[in-house]
Design an enzyme around this catalytic site. Structure first.
Site, PDB file in Angstrom:
ATOM      1  N   GLN A  70      -9.560  58.174 123.622  1.00  0.00           N
ATOM      2  CA  GLN A  70      -9.306  59.519 123.057  1.00  0.00           C
ATOM      3  C   GLN A  70     -10.139  59.638 122.015  1.00  0.00           C
ATOM      4  O   GLN A  70     -10.858  58.801 121.192  1.00  0.00           O
ATOM      5  CB  GLN A  70      -7.856  59.658 122.771  1.00  0.00           C
ATOM      6  CG  GLN A  70      -6.852  59.656 123.907  1.00  0.00           C
ATOM      7  CD  GLN A  70      -5.427  60.461 123.272  1.00  0.00           C
ATOM      8  OE1 GLN A  70      -4.529  59.571 123.287  1.00  0.00           O
ATOM      9  NE2 GLN A  70      -5.436  61.452 123.010  1.00  0.00           N
ATOM     10  N   HIS A  71     -10.440  60.977 121.437  1.00  0.00           N
ATOM     11  CA  HIS A  71     -11.135  61.392 120.080  1.00  0.00           C
ATOM     12  C   HIS A  71     -12.559  61.118 120.064  1.00  0.00           C
ATOM     13  O   HIS A  71     -13.095  61.797 119.289  1.00  0.00           O
ATOM     14  CB  HIS A  71     -10.379  60.595 119.015  1.00  0.00           C
ATOM     15  CG  HIS A  71      -8.835  60.470 119.119  1.00  0.00           C
ATOM     16  ND1 HIS A  71      -8.092  61.348 119.110  1.00  0.00           N
ATOM     17  CD2 HIS A  71      -8.227  59.304 119.057  1.00  0.00           C
ATOM     18  CE1 HIS A  71      -6.881  61.018 119.125  1.00  0.00           C
ATOM     19  NE2 HIS A  71      -6.798  59.599 118.939  1.00  0.00           N
ATOM     20  N   ASP A 223      -5.905  58.015 127.293  1.00  0.00           N
ATOM     21  CA  ASP A 223      -5.708  56.568 127.826  1.00  0.00           C
ATOM     22  C   ASP A 223      -3.953  56.306 127.438  1.00  0.00           C
ATOM     23  O   ASP A 223      -3.542  55.977 128.608  1.00  0.00           O
ATOM     24  CB  ASP A 223      -6.348  55.519 127.067  1.00  0.00           C
ATOM     25  CG  ASP A 223      -6.457  55.678 125.532  1.00  0.00           C
ATOM     26  OD1 ASP A 223      -5.707  56.489 124.972  1.00  0.00           O
ATOM     27  OD2 ASP A 223      -7.233  54.787 125.203  1.00  0.00           O
TER      28      ASP A 223
END
Length: 464
Positions: A70-71, A223
């Site tokens: 992520q991110h 995830d």
């Protein structure tokens, strides 16, 4: 009918190909990613191709979904070219930007708007860093997406920015998407990048799909949401010990914790996934292995040969800075070292207890908002350690259930792909594998000792 699930994680790309109805594993593949907190996205694409080749190709696959770290900030120009290497979730250079963004509108406003108070991992802080430190690159940005969005887009092969898609779980970690309303907050995007005239991926529903090259492409997932779906975790608390440590549990409403401890993310089914994330998990054990000159098996043996509490030796595991608590510039420390307890077995035990104590912070935070587990599901690379499995109940204070090792994130993506292929209101009910249960009495005084050691850092917390 076969379906495929991809996990494009920080360290590697994994793919599983499963029977859509039963979930039976047919074949799989894996390829490594380069190290670093700044990565050229082309490496993810190349790794995906190698993993697909190792898995025997996709010619017989009906649907595929990509889950991923992520991110990570992936910026594209108007022609679809990557503007600069992606900044990953664990790149902490945007910590001052995060503090500034929180100060500008307040932690409560962020929590109300997106469920999450920005820290260095969140995408909007990386956009602020880009605008401030690389204005020429920021001016080139025509679209912003996340690692799994970019890979799905590459698989589509159209090259059109308008064909970028994502899902609720990953979008909820950007800092400019409100999963409760299903809308982007372009005002918050503007706070980060300085403008909001960029393409953002269309957010697909949990079982919605788009055309791929001969198969359907599912929405994918972050995830953590992928792992929850792969485990069939329901409402159980999950502690995942990978590069990062993640404590999560399914919920029916978006979180709004202004302290920033709990991030109010979405899950992959249409609900929510409040999580607490630490930067330091499995690699604390890697560092202990290097320090002691042993492998992981020997580290485990040493840790289990030491008494609970390591005779007062305490390791604070902030080896890469920390996200919970928000201490991006912190370092690790060893407290209570004496001539009597300075032994390899005590240091090994302290490393395991310290790493697990970092995750106990997340379990306690979820308990404060009503999530009180009777047991914890323990997954991730570090869960393979016998010492971790046996010591975890003494730190967490509840029994620990360890499923058999697996690629849970890729499995979750595959289960989502099966949902896309088969239809229906819910993902297919795949039978779970075997699990082992561990119990143990809480280590007397360990939680208090760890808290006292960790609190030595609190004056360094940015309270803006």
């Amino acid at each position: 009918m076969l379906v495929a699930g991809v996990d494009s994680s920080t360290q590697a790309c994994k793919i599983v190909i499963r029977d859509a109805e039963s979930g039976e594993l047919v074949r799989s593949g894996r390829a490594s990613h380069p190290d670093g907190t700044e990565v050229e996205p082309k490496h993810w694409w190349e790794a995906l191709q190698r993993a697909v080749d190792e898995a025997g190709g996709l010619d017989d696959v009906a649907a595929l979904s990509v889950a991923g770290q992520q991110h990570g900030m992936v910026c594209l120009d108007s022609s679809g070219e990557v503007v600069r290497p992606a900044l990953l979730w664990n790149d902490t250079r945007s910590a001052p930007a995060a503090a500034a963004l929180v100060a500008e509108i307040g932690a409560r406003a962020w929590a109300d708007a997106t469920g999450t108070v920005p820290v260095a991992s969140i995408t909007v802080t990386k956009l602020r860093w880009l605008a401030e430190h690389e204005p020429a690159n920021a001016a080139r940005v025509a679209a912003v997406c996340l690692p799994h969005d970019w890979l799905t887009w590459k698989l589509r092969g159209t090259g059109s920015l308008d064909d970028l898609v994502t899902d609720r779980s990953d979008a909820s970690g950007t800092g400019y998407y409100d999963a409760a309303t299903g809308e982007y907050r372009r005002d918050l995007l503007r706070l980060g990048l300085g403008r909001d005239d960029v393409v953002l991926p269309r957010v697909l529903g949990p079982a919605e799909s788009v055309d791929g090259p001969g198969y359907r492409l599912g929405p994918g997932a972050g995830d953590n949401a992928g792992a929850a779906l792969g485990l069939g975790a329901g409402d159980d608390v999950i502690v995942s010990l990978g590069t990062s440590g993640v404590v999560s549990a399914r919920g029916e409403r978006q979180g709004d914790d202004p302290s920033g401890t709990i991030a109010g993310f979405a899950d992959a089914t249409g609900a929510f996934l409040p999580i607490v994330v630490t930067l330091n998990a499995a690699r604390v054990l890697d560092a202990a292995c290097r320090l002691l000159g042993v492998d992981h098996e020997e580290l485990s043996r040493l840790a289990l040969s030491a008494p609970p509490g390591a005779e007062g030796l305490t390791l604070v595991p902030y080896l890469e800075g920390e996200r919970t608590p928000n201490l991006p510039d912190s370092t690790g420390a060893v407290h209570g070292l004496t001539l009597g307890n300075g032994t390899p077995d005590n240091l090994a035990r302290a490393a395991v207890e310290g790493m697990l104590s970092g995750q106990k912070v997340g379990i306690d935070a979820l308990a404060d908002v009503g999530v009180r587990p009777a047991a914890v599901r323990l997954i991730g690379g570090a869960a393979r350690s016998e010492a971790v499995r046996r010591i975890a109940p003494t730190v967490f204070g509840v029994p620990v259930v360890v499923p058999e090792p697996g690629e849970y994130v890729a499995d979750g993506a595959a289960r989502q792909a099966a949902w896309v292929a088969l239809g229906g209101d819910q993902p297919p009910a795949w039978e779970g594998g075997a699990a082992e249960r561990f119990e143990g009495s809480p280590s007397a005084g360990l939680e208090e000792r760890y808290r006292e050691a960790a609190e030595r850092y609190l004056p360094r917390l940015d309270r803006g």
